[in-house]
Design an enzyme around this catalytic site. Structure first.
Site, PDB file in Angstrom:
ATOM      1  N   THR A  13      21.311  -1.462  61.780  1.00 48.17           N
ATOM      2  CA  THR A  13      21.023  -2.901  61.791  1.00 48.17           C
ATOM      3  C   THR A  13      21.456  -3.580  63.093  1.00 48.17           C
ATOM      4  OG1 THR A  13      23.140  -3.144  60.666  1.00 48.17           O
ATOM      5  CG2 THR A  13      21.168  -3.193  59.276  1.00 48.17           C
ATOM      6  N   SER A  41      25.517  -4.403  54.525  1.00 51.77           N
ATOM      7  CA  SER A  41      24.070  -4.164  54.537  1.00 51.77           C
ATOM      8  C   SER A  41      23.652  -3.145  53.472  1.00 51.77           C
ATOM      9  CB  SER A  41      23.632  -3.618  55.910  1.00 51.77           C
ATOM     10  OG  SER A  41      23.978  -4.514  56.921  1.00 51.77           O
ATOM     11  N   CYS A 158      27.135   2.172  78.880  1.00 50.92           N
ATOM     12  CA  CYS A 158      25.813   1.698  79.324  1.00 50.92           C
ATOM     13  C   CYS A 158      25.812   1.171  80.756  1.00 50.92           C
ATOM     14  CB  CYS A 158      25.278   0.641  78.371  1.00 50.92           C
ATOM     15  SG  CYS A 158      26.289  -0.841  78.313  1.00 50.92           S
ATOM     16  N   GLY A 190      24.339  -5.897  76.161  1.00 48.37           N
ATOM     17  CA  GLY A 190      25.351  -4.834  76.231  1.00 48.37           C
ATOM     18  C   GLY A 190      26.533  -5.096  75.324  1.00 48.37           C
ATOM     19  N   GLU A 212      35.398  -2.102  80.406  1.00 52.14           N
ATOM     20  CA  GLU A 212      34.228  -1.588  81.121  1.00 52.14           C
ATOM     21  C   GLU A 212      34.593  -0.970  82.475  1.00 52.14           C
ATOM     22  OE1 GLU A 212      31.873  -1.718  78.418  1.00 52.14           O
ATOM     23  OE2 GLU A 212      30.503  -1.948  80.101  1.00 52.14           O
ATOM     24  N   LYS A 215      36.066   2.496  81.965  1.00 50.74           N
ATOM     25  CA  LYS A 215      35.024   3.471  81.592  1.00 50.74           C
ATOM     26  C   LYS A 215      34.165   3.810  82.809  1.00 50.74           C
ATOM     27  CE  LYS A 215      34.601   1.547  76.942  1.00 50.74           C
ATOM     28  NZ  LYS A 215      33.795   0.625  76.154  1.00 50.74           N
ATOM     29  N   ARG A 246      29.761  -9.945  83.318  1.00 55.01           N
ATOM     30  CA  ARG A 246      28.660 -10.253  82.390  1.00 55.01           C
ATOM     31  C   ARG A 246      27.852 -11.400  82.986  1.00 55.01           C
ATOM     32  NH1 ARG A 246      27.566  -6.931  78.859  1.00 55.01           N
ATOM     33  NH2 ARG A 246      29.424  -7.092  77.592  1.00 55.01           N
ATOM     34  N   HIS A 253      21.068  -3.806  83.363  1.00 49.34           N
ATOM     35  CA  HIS A 253      22.333  -3.827  84.115  1.00 49.34           C
ATOM     36  C   HIS A 253      22.063  -3.461  85.582  1.00 49.34           C
ATOM     37  CE1 HIS A 253      24.371  -4.265  80.413  1.00 49.34           C
ATOM     38  NE2 HIS A 253      25.058  -3.146  80.346  1.00 49.34           N
ATOM     39  N   ASN A 339      19.763  -1.360  79.874  1.00 49.93           N
ATOM     40  CA  ASN A 339      21.024  -0.940  79.241  1.00 49.93           C
ATOM     41  C   ASN A 339      20.898  -0.528  77.778  1.00 49.93           C
ATOM     42  OD1 ASN A 339      20.628  -3.938  79.247  1.00 49.93           O
ATOM     43  ND2 ASN A 339      22.260  -3.841  77.732  1.00 49.93           N
ATOM     44  N   THR A 340      19.971  -1.140  77.010  1.00 51.02           N
ATOM     45  CA  THR A 340      19.889  -0.704  75.609  1.00 51.02           C
ATOM     46  C   THR A 340      18.867   0.424  75.426  1.00 51.02           C
ATOM     47  OG1 THR A 340      18.331  -2.484  75.092  1.00 51.02           O
ATOM     48  CG2 THR A 340      20.658  -2.884  74.593  1.00 51.02           C
TER      49      THR A 340
HETATM   50  P1  NAP Z   1      26.139  -4.373  67.044  1.00 47.22           P
HETATM   51  O1  NAP Z   1      24.873  -5.028  67.388  1.00 47.22           O
HETATM   52  O2  NAP Z   1      27.352  -5.224  66.819  1.00 47.22           O
HETATM   53  O3  NAP Z   1      25.892  -3.478  65.728  1.00 47.22           O
HETATM   54  C1  NAP Z   1      26.962  -2.844  65.061  1.00 47.22           C
HETATM   55  C2  NAP Z   1      26.439  -1.930  63.955  1.00 47.22           C
HETATM   56  O4  NAP Z   1      27.600  -1.295  63.345  1.00 47.22           O
HETATM   57  C3  NAP Z   1      25.711  -2.674  62.830  1.00 47.22           C
HETATM   58  O5  NAP Z   1      24.683  -1.867  62.334  1.00 47.22           O
HETATM   59  C4  NAP Z   1      26.796  -2.841  61.768  1.00 47.22           C
HETATM   60  O6  NAP Z   1      26.296  -2.929  60.451  1.00 47.22           O
HETATM   61  C5  NAP Z   1      27.530  -1.514  61.931  1.00 47.22           C
HETATM   62  N1  NAP Z   1      28.861  -1.588  61.360  1.00 47.22           N
HETATM   63  C6  NAP Z   1      29.786  -2.554  61.514  1.00 47.22           C
HETATM   64  N2  NAP Z   1      30.869  -2.298  60.729  1.00 47.22           N
HETATM   65  C7  NAP Z   1      30.597  -1.133  60.080  1.00 47.22           C
HETATM   66  C8  NAP Z   1      31.283  -0.364  59.121  1.00 47.22           C
HETATM   67  N3  NAP Z   1      32.486  -0.739  58.652  1.00 47.22           N
HETATM   68  N4  NAP Z   1      30.717   0.777  58.661  1.00 47.22           N
HETATM   69  C9  NAP Z   1      29.496   1.156  59.112  1.00 47.22           C
HETATM   70  N5  NAP Z   1      28.773   0.445  60.007  1.00 47.22           N
HETATM   71  C10 NAP Z   1      29.322  -0.685  60.477  1.00 47.22           C
HETATM   72  O7  NAP Z   1      26.596  -3.319  68.134  1.00 47.22           O
HETATM   73  P2  NAP Z   1      25.676  -2.509  69.192  1.00 47.22           P
HETATM   74  O8  NAP Z   1      25.553  -3.257  70.456  1.00 47.22           O
HETATM   75  O9  NAP Z   1      24.453  -2.039  68.488  1.00 47.22           O
HETATM   76  O10 NAP Z   1      26.628  -1.281  69.543  1.00 47.22           O
HETATM   77  C11 NAP Z   1      26.861  -0.228  68.627  1.00 47.22           C
HETATM   78  C12 NAP Z   1      27.730   0.807  69.316  1.00 47.22           C
HETATM   79  O11 NAP Z   1      27.041   1.303  70.474  1.00 47.22           O
HETATM   80  C13 NAP Z   1      29.067   0.252  69.828  1.00 47.22           C
HETATM   81  O12 NAP Z   1      30.054   1.240  69.706  1.00 47.22           O
HETATM   82  C14 NAP Z   1      28.789  -0.039  71.292  1.00 47.22           C
HETATM   83  O13 NAP Z   1      29.961   0.025  72.066  1.00 47.22           O
HETATM   84  C15 NAP Z   1      27.841   1.089  71.646  1.00 47.22           C
HETATM   85  N6  NAP Z   1      26.923   0.794  72.768  1.00 47.22           N
HETATM   86  C16 NAP Z   1      26.242  -0.386  72.854  1.00 47.22           C
HETATM   87  C17 NAP Z   1      25.367  -0.592  73.939  1.00 47.22           C
HETATM   88  C18 NAP Z   1      24.557  -1.852  74.115  1.00 47.22           C
HETATM   89  O14 NAP Z   1      23.887  -1.961  75.163  1.00 47.22           O
HETATM   90  N7  NAP Z   1      24.552  -2.797  73.172  1.00 47.22           N
HETATM   91  C19 NAP Z   1      25.218   0.391  74.879  1.00 47.22           C
HETATM   92  C20 NAP Z   1      25.906   1.601  74.752  1.00 47.22           C
HETATM   93  C21 NAP Z   1      26.753   1.767  73.691  1.00 47.22           C
HETATM   94  P3  NAP Z   1      26.092  -4.358  59.717  1.00 47.22           P
HETATM   95  O15 NAP Z   1      24.874  -4.968  60.320  1.00 47.22           O
HETATM   96  O16 NAP Z   1      25.913  -3.981  58.296  1.00 47.22           O
HETATM   97  O17 NAP Z   1      27.328  -5.172  59.966  1.00 47.22           O
END
Ligand code: NAP
Length: 362
Positions: A13, A41, A158, A190, A212, A215, A246, A253, A339-340
């Protein structure tokens, strides 16, 4: 491939999870059949779980709208449904380590977007064009962890793809680098959704991105390292200093880099030639998500730009421009990637395709 590989997405999600669904909707090898997220969810149809927070410009693919979202912590629910798991949950580090290892122990090939396992020495940190050979550790990883068919690989932060492909191309062409100063301008996506508050970002730049910079300085060493026994040993021969900010851009990025070479240095013209001719195993194997070419060099002095270049190579190519001599080091340039896509879901999908091509996922 006769039969598609069944795929599950943890964090389906979220921002990265939604990108997976968009990118996998018509994938020739992978078929998404299992979606999981937080207990909030769980039990909802996907379309209800993301109501009011679907951020992709395309509609939710029809095949996923009515799939019921599971609780990601209920590993047993995925057993028998899929063999490949993309993990993109936002949780604390220890919970992610535990969760991903549970999936691997149950026989799933886990490809993670999370940072939790990036420093783990038996887990490859993969940019497919650079360190595809790190997948050779998988048989030893399985033996060491007692995993029968399961495995665990991660993709890097990313922010680093904009410069890792260009610097690797130069190193591979015989120009080792000793020092790099990189300044990244990172898009709001990001940080996931909702990310930073709009009141902080509009008409503004935030100069501190927690974690960041570290990393961006540490992960390149592991990616450039080597498999030695049952570990990946980092190559820390490049000293890196990173500034990460940011900026109010939705996706894409940018990295402004200055490089000092260890021995001989390429002229800007030579570097451009190297980038334009760079190709690697994912391109040779014609993996479905591999961009051809992986690096695009733009001659215009005002490129790359996020809006104009982030979708190059279906969001998987790195666009480079402004190669010129550096007054302090030797060479400077600007790199950009989506980035995504390349930096998150697309990069992980390409890594999973490599796992299939190398027969680690059957
Ligand atoms: P996000 O939009 O905040 O989404 C977080 C996801 O994790 C949602 O599906 C959420 O579900 C789920 N979640 C939260 N709490 C949970 C729990 N207790 N058990 C199981 N699932 C849970 O974050 P995102 O940007 O997609 O990033 C996700 C991961 O990828 C992070 O670790 C981030 O550091 C990494 N990442 C992100 C990017 C980027 O560009 N955005 C790039 C590289 C890596 P609900 O909707 O049900 O709350």
């Amino acid at each position: 491939m006769n039969k598609k590989i069944k795929v599950g997405i943890l964090g389906a999600t979220g921002m990265v999870g939604q990108n997976y669904l968009k990118l996998l909707a018509n994938h020739p090898w992978f078929d998404v059949v299992y979606l999981a997220a937080s207990p909030n969810s769980a039990g909802k149809k996907y379309v209800s779980a993301v109501a009011g927070r679907w951020h992709m410009d395309a509609e939710i693919p029809d095949a996923y709208r009515n799939l019921v979202v599971e609780d990601a912590s209920n590993v047993a629910k995925a057993v028998g449904k899929c063999s490949l798991i993309f993990s993109a949950v936002e949780l604390d580090k220890q919970s992610i380590i535990k969760l991903e290892e549970e999936y691997a122990a149950k026989g799933f090939a886990v490809v993670s977007n999370n940072s939790a396992h990036r420093a783990t020495d038996y887990v490859p940190l993969i940019i497919p064009e650079i360190n595809h050979s790190h997948l050779d550790i998988i048989p030893r990883q399985r033996k060491q962890r007692g995993w029968q068919d399961g495995l665990l690989i991660v993709k890097p932060n990313c922010s680093i793809q904009s410069y890792m492909l260009p610097i690797y191309a130069l190193i591979a062409a015989g120009y080792p680098i000793s020092h790099m100063i990189v300044s990244t301008m990172q898009a709001v996506s990001g940080a996931g959704y909702p990310g930073e508050a709009s009141i902080d970002l509009i008409d503004n730049v935030l100069p501190t991105l927690e974690g960041e910079e570290k990393k961006s300085e540490i992960e390149p060493a592991k990616i450039l390292g080597k498999v030695a026994g049952d570990k990946i040993v980092s190559d820390d021969s490049i000293k890196i200093s990173a500034h990460c900010s940011r900026v109010p851009v939705t996706d894409g990025h940018i990295a402004c880099c200055s490089l000092k070479f260890a021995t001989k240095k390429p002229s800007p013209e030579e570097a451009i030639k190297i980038w334009r001719s760079f190709s690697s195993l994912p391109q040779e194997l014609k993996l479905p998500t591999a961009p051809v070419p992986p690096i695009i060099y733009r001659d215009e002095p005002d490129r790359p730009q996020p809006r104009k270049d982030r979708d190059a190579g279906n969001g998987m190519a790195v666009t480079v421009g402004r190669a010129r001599p550096c007054n302090v080091f030797d060479l400077r340039f600007v790199g950009l990637h989506h980035n995504t896509n390349r930096g998150a879901a697309g990069g992980a999908i390409l890594a999973a395709e490599l796992l299939v091509a190398k027969e680690y996922i059957k």
